[in-house]
Write an enzyme that holds these catalytic residues in place. Structure first.
Site, PDB file in Angstrom:
ATOM      1  N   GLY A  33      40.198  42.178  32.639  1.00 46.60           N
ATOM      2  CA  GLY A  33      41.084  43.279  32.986  1.00 46.60           C
ATOM      3  C   GLY A  33      42.520  42.788  32.990  1.00 46.60           C
ATOM      4  N   GLY A  36      46.824  41.426  37.579  1.00 48.71           N
ATOM      5  CA  GLY A  36      47.070  42.266  38.748  1.00 48.71           C
ATOM      6  C   GLY A  36      45.984  43.274  39.034  1.00 48.71           C
ATOM      7  CB  SER A  37      43.005  44.425  37.164  1.00 51.13           C
ATOM      8  OG  SER A  37      42.394  43.198  36.788  1.00 51.13           O
ATOM      9  N   GLY A  38      42.965  42.558  39.952  1.00 53.43           N
ATOM     10  CA  GLY A  38      42.160  42.079  41.076  1.00 53.43           C
ATOM     11  C   GLY A  38      40.996  41.197  40.684  1.00 53.43           C
ATOM     12  CE  LYS A  39      41.831  39.063  35.051  1.00 51.85           C
ATOM     13  NZ  LYS A  39      43.083  39.818  35.389  1.00 51.85           N
ATOM     14  CB  SER A  40      41.860  35.753  40.818  1.00 48.37           C
ATOM     15  OG  SER A  40      42.066  35.271  39.508  1.00 48.37           O
ATOM     16  CB  SER A 107      38.940  37.516  28.359  1.00 44.61           C
ATOM     17  OG  SER A 107      38.422  38.263  29.414  1.00 44.61           O
TER      18      SER A 107
END
Length: 198
Positions: A33, A36-40, A107
């Site tokens: 994503g 800033g989408s919140g993946k980590s 990615s």
């Protein structure tokens, strides 16, 4: 370039042996994503919840990997392809070790994610699309990267001057604007239980 005279050395202790010892199956949870989408954040919350359940897990974070393994790679399309290829191979080793590995990488290219998927057994690659509206991601801008990209200080930045190709059929889609981090992690836990992984 394909190397000659190299043969894969099979481990005496197998992946199945490790999974039995861990009392759960192994897999790669591939978070994709926008920045800033919140993946980590979500991957790390999931790691906490899995740890609390006694599961063996680890997070491969995009920035962390670029500090070492991929430190010479930039953000050009060619370097992004190589970055994801390497991460896929490392994730595969984690899965072979019997662990649940989470990869938190933008990615951006669908083809690269599909190439990574091909190196795993069918049930061991789980693509998780972190579907957060672009304007929300840019508004969050936790690292100040969007602001730098808008000023022209960063080039090839996904969503600004480089494309993002969302998954067509991900195993899971999670909107981090709609759900809290804890709720989203519980959704993934539920999916893992449903699939018999944990």
């Amino acid at each position: 370039m394909v190397q000659k005279n190299i043969v894969w050395h099979k481990s005496v202790v197998t992946k199945t042996d490790r999974q039995i010892l861990n009392n759960h199956k192994s897999c790669a949870l591939w978070f994709t994503g926008f920045s800033g989408s919140g993946k980590s954040t979500l991957a790390n919350e999931l790691d906490v919840q899995l740890h609390a359940l006694g599961m063996k897990s680890y997070v491969l974070d995009g920035d962390n990997v670029r500090h070492g393994l991929n430190k010479e790679l930039g953000f050009s399309p060619k370097d992004r392809v190589e970055n994801i290829r390497r991460v896929g191979e490392v994730a595969k080793l984690f899965v072979d070790s019997g662990q649940i590995v989470m990869t938190a990488f933008i990615s951006p290219y669908r083809k690269d994610r599909d190439q990574v998927r091909k190196i795993f057994d069918k049930t061991e690659f789980i693509e998780i699309f972190i579907d957060c509206p672009f304007e929300i991601c840019e508004g969050r801008d936790p690292k100040g990267l969007y602001q730098k990209a808008r000023k022209g200080e960063i080039h090839d930045f996904t969503g600004i001057d480089s494309p993002y190709e969302p998954p067509i059929e991900p195993e899971l889609t999670i909107n981090t604007e709609q759900y809290s981090v804890r709720e989203a992690a519980k959704m993934i836990i539920g999916y893992l239980k449903l699939q018999g992984i944990i």
